[in-house]
Every structure is written in C-alpha cells, then in structure tokens.
Design a protein around this motif. Sequence first.
Motif, PDB file in Angstrom:
ATOM      1  N   CYS A 226      43.759  42.866  38.292  1.00  0.00           N
ATOM      2  CA  CYS A 226      42.510  43.576  38.526  1.00  0.00           C
ATOM      3  C   CYS A 226      41.691  42.763  39.506  1.00  0.00           C
ATOM      4  O   CYS A 226      42.054  41.656  39.894  1.00  0.00           O
ATOM      5  N   GLU A 227      40.577  43.302  39.954  1.00  0.00           N
ATOM      6  CA  GLU A 227      39.686  42.600  40.859  1.00  0.00           C
ATOM      7  C   GLU A 227      38.277  42.671  40.306  1.00  0.00           C
ATOM      8  O   GLU A 227      37.931  43.594  39.567  1.00  0.00           O
ATOM      9  N   ASP A 228      37.473  41.664  40.669  1.00  0.00           N
ATOM     10  CA  ASP A 228      36.103  41.711  40.189  1.00  0.00           C
ATOM     11  C   ASP A 228      35.291  42.691  41.036  1.00  0.00           C
ATOM     12  O   ASP A 228      35.795  43.288  41.985  1.00  0.00           O
ATOM     13  N   GLY A 229      34.023  42.826  40.697  1.00  0.00           N
ATOM     14  CA  GLY A 229      33.206  43.861  41.317  1.00  0.00           C
ATOM     15  C   GLY A 229      33.072  43.754  42.817  1.00  0.00           C
ATOM     16  O   GLY A 229      33.089  44.758  43.519  1.00  0.00           O
ATOM     17  N   ASP A 230      32.951  42.542  43.349  1.00  0.00           N
ATOM     18  CA  ASP A 230      32.765  42.415  44.790  1.00  0.00           C
ATOM     19  C   ASP A 230      34.079  42.190  45.527  1.00  0.00           C
ATOM     20  O   ASP A 230      34.083  41.918  46.724  1.00  0.00           O
ATOM     21  N   ALA A 231      35.189  42.274  44.809  1.00  0.00           N
ATOM     22  CA  ALA A 231      36.525  42.171  45.414  1.00  0.00           C
ATOM     23  C   ALA A 231      36.737  40.841  46.120  1.00  0.00           C
ATOM     24  O   ALA A 231      37.509  40.750  47.068  1.00  0.00           O
ATOM     25  N   ALA A 232      36.049  39.779  45.669  1.00  0.00           N
ATOM     26  CA  ALA A 232      36.219  38.464  46.281  1.00  0.00           C
ATOM     27  C   ALA A 232      37.343  37.666  45.631  1.00  0.00           C
ATOM     28  O   ALA A 232      37.731  36.626  46.144  1.00  0.00           O
ATOM     29  N   TRP A 233      37.860  38.182  44.514  1.00  0.00           N
ATOM     30  CA  TRP A 233      38.855  37.432  43.753  1.00  0.00           C
ATOM     31  C   TRP A 233      40.084  38.290  43.449  1.00  0.00           C
ATOM     32  O   TRP A 233      39.979  39.491  43.216  1.00  0.00           O
ATOM     33  N   PHE A 234      41.230  37.625  43.424  1.00  0.00           N
ATOM     34  CA  PHE A 234      42.405  38.179  42.763  1.00  0.00           C
ATOM     35  C   PHE A 234      42.315  37.736  41.306  1.00  0.00           C
ATOM     36  O   PHE A 234      42.165  36.545  41.019  1.00  0.00           O
ATOM     37  N   VAL A 235      42.390  38.683  40.380  1.00  0.00           N
ATOM     38  CA  VAL A 235      42.251  38.365  38.955  1.00  0.00           C
ATOM     39  C   VAL A 235      43.506  38.832  38.229  1.00  0.00           C
ATOM     40  O   VAL A 235      43.918  39.988  38.339  1.00  0.00           O
ATOM     41  N   PHE A 236      44.103  37.897  37.477  1.00  0.00           N
ATOM     42  CA  PHE A 236      45.301  38.184  36.691  1.00  0.00           C
ATOM     43  C   PHE A 236      44.979  37.899  35.230  1.00  0.00           C
ATOM     44  O   PHE A 236      44.516  36.807  34.892  1.00  0.00           O
ATOM     45  N   ARG A 237      45.223  38.906  34.380  1.00  0.00           N
ATOM     46  CA  ARG A 237      44.970  38.726  32.954  1.00  0.00           C
ATOM     47  C   ARG A 237      46.285  38.847  32.192  1.00  0.00           C
ATOM     48  O   ARG A 237      47.076  39.757  32.427  1.00  0.00           O
ATOM     49  N   GLY A 238      46.490  37.890  31.282  1.00  0.00           N
ATOM     50  CA  GLY A 238      47.705  37.884  30.476  1.00  0.00           C
ATOM     51  C   GLY A 238      47.387  37.663  29.016  1.00  0.00           C
ATOM     52  O   GLY A 238      46.217  37.554  28.620  1.00  0.00           O
ATOM     53  N   THR A 239      48.399  37.549  28.214  1.00  0.00           N
ATOM     54  CA  THR A 239      48.203  37.402  26.774  1.00  0.00           C
ATOM     55  C   THR A 239      47.583  36.058  26.403  1.00  0.00           C
ATOM     56  O   THR A 239      46.998  35.923  25.322  1.00  0.00           O
ATOM     57  N   ALA A 240      47.713  35.062  27.274  1.00  0.00           N
ATOM     58  CA  ALA A 240      47.192  33.730  26.962  1.00  0.00           C
ATOM     59  C   ALA A 240      45.873  33.415  27.665  1.00  0.00           C
ATOM     60  O   ALA A 240      45.229  32.418  27.353  1.00  0.00           O
ATOM     61  N   GLY A 241      45.469  34.245  28.650  1.00  0.00           N
ATOM     62  CA  GLY A 241      44.221  33.933  29.334  1.00  0.00           C
ATOM     63  C   GLY A 241      44.090  34.658  30.658  1.00  0.00           C
ATOM     64  O   GLY A 241      44.711  35.706  30.879  1.00  0.00           O
TER      65      GLY A 241
END
Length: 302
Positions: free
Chosen positions: A104-119
């Motif tokens: 997913c990406e945050d609101g301003d699209a400045a980050w690559f965001v990866f979410r998994g079962t551990a964090g």
Amino acid sequence: MDYKKLNTYLGLGLILTSVAMIIFAFSLLRPGSLGAYILKTQQFISEADRHRNSVESSYTVNFEFTENTPANVPLFIPIYEPISFTYAASLVEVFGIGDEVYICEDGDAAWFVFRGTAGELHVNKFYNRIFAIWSDSHFTDVNHATRSAVRRDEPLNESAATAAAVNHIIGKNLPFEYAESFVSTVDDGFHIVFYSKREGILNRDHTVRVSLDIYGNLLYLDYYHLEYERIASVGIISKRDAFYRLPVLDYENNVQATLRRGVLVYKFVDSILQPMYLFEGYIYENGEAHPFAYYVPASDFN
C-alpha cells in the motif's frame, strides 16, 4: 599689489568662515540633545551588560570556552536519489516483516509501504530513508530473518543494548557508521540514537534510531543514509558569543540550568545542513531537574 591688505582680507575671511561654521553647528544641536545622546548611549551599553549578567545568572557552565572554533564551515544540501519499487521490494525479506505481505502507499504517495504478519516496512521514494516496525516483541523464533531471539533470562544493560543495535543494522548490509550514540532506557527496553559526522562536526539530524526490548530484540528501526552537496561556506561566531544568545531564565524564581557541554554541530534548518551551537544540560524548576537542550545559530554573515 598691496600684499599687506590682501593678507588682512584673507585673515578676516577665514575668521568669518570659522565663526559661521560654529554658528551653523550649534544651530543643529538643540539644547540638551548632546546630553540625551550620551545618556542614550550609556543606556544601550547598560542594557547589553544587563542581558549578559542575566544570562550568566541563569546558567552554571561546566565546560570551557577555550576550544578552537573553525574560521568557517561548509553549508550542505542533501542529494536526493529516487528509490525504485524493485529495490524497496527487495528489502521485504531482509527486514523480515512476515508472510502474506501486501503493498500500500501512504496518503501523499511518498513511501512504498509493505505490511506483513510480523510488522510494516516503509521505504521513502525520494531518498534513502527506511523504517520498520514489528508487531510483536515477545517472540521466540531463533531463525527469524532479522530479529535473532535471545535468552529471556538475560536482560541487557545500556552498553550491551547499543552493541546489539549496531549488530542489527550491520546484519542488514546497510551502509552505516556513526560518531556518537545516545541510549535511553524506556519501559519496555531501550531507545538508541546514532549520530554521524560531516567535516568533523557532529550531525544532529538524519539520525539512525533503534528500539529494542530488554533482551535485545529489534522493535523499531528508522534508518537514514544521505549524501550531501556542498553549496557554500560561512563564518562562525565564537562559543562564548553563542552562550550570551541563550534565553534568559526566570532565575529570580529559582529557575536555573546547568550546562554540561556546548558544542558546534550541524542542524538541518530551512532545507540546509548548517552550523549551530548545541548547549545541553539540565534545567531546575520547582526542585525538579529536566534535560535541557538549546540550539543557537552559529553562522556569522558579517
């Protein structure tokens, strides 16, 4: 030609001119204005001295002002290099945020965001900043990708926690060097901040921060690695002059501070890495001591 008369006329002319200039000068000087000017100058000097005395009354200094100050230092701006999604995705396994990872990406699209079962893993798209946070701090899987478990019956001290934090960062093959670290004890473990140097001067911004539980397990990592471009040089005021630019405390009500150090550092201000004096110590108010830190701009543009 009668030179005697000529000399007489020239002498009279010089005398009349001098008298006229004196009269003109006194016409500009109103009665009492000279005394007012002197009084105003004395008042200005008195106010400056009063401020210096107030600063001296506010702070107890436990360091010397005699260390050498460079004549000038460089100013820098960060060099920003775009981070690709491919590179960001390659870090998912390195940081071990678990299985079933989604993007997913945050609101301003400045980050690559990866979410998994551990964090979660956040990778900035525009410069080399990475931070990760793990959801559970009480795990026991020794073979975890990044958070090697340690024995539960051996809590760490601050020195061992700092060493463990360094090992965690190096273990991820991230470029890393530091000149100074600060560790603080929190309820669930330790928080360690690492500072680098630029041109031999401590950089107080773009730090690397690590949180561990009391056994050394990695809870949080905020990683910076920036290169800088030199854009100019600037003169530096003395540490003593900077000291007298500290705010005056309410010493009449027993609010005072003890300064344990004053050091020239870099601080990221107005998008520029520029010199500041950092004064650190403790401030005492109502019988309680609290950490004190204050930055004074060190640039001298004269």
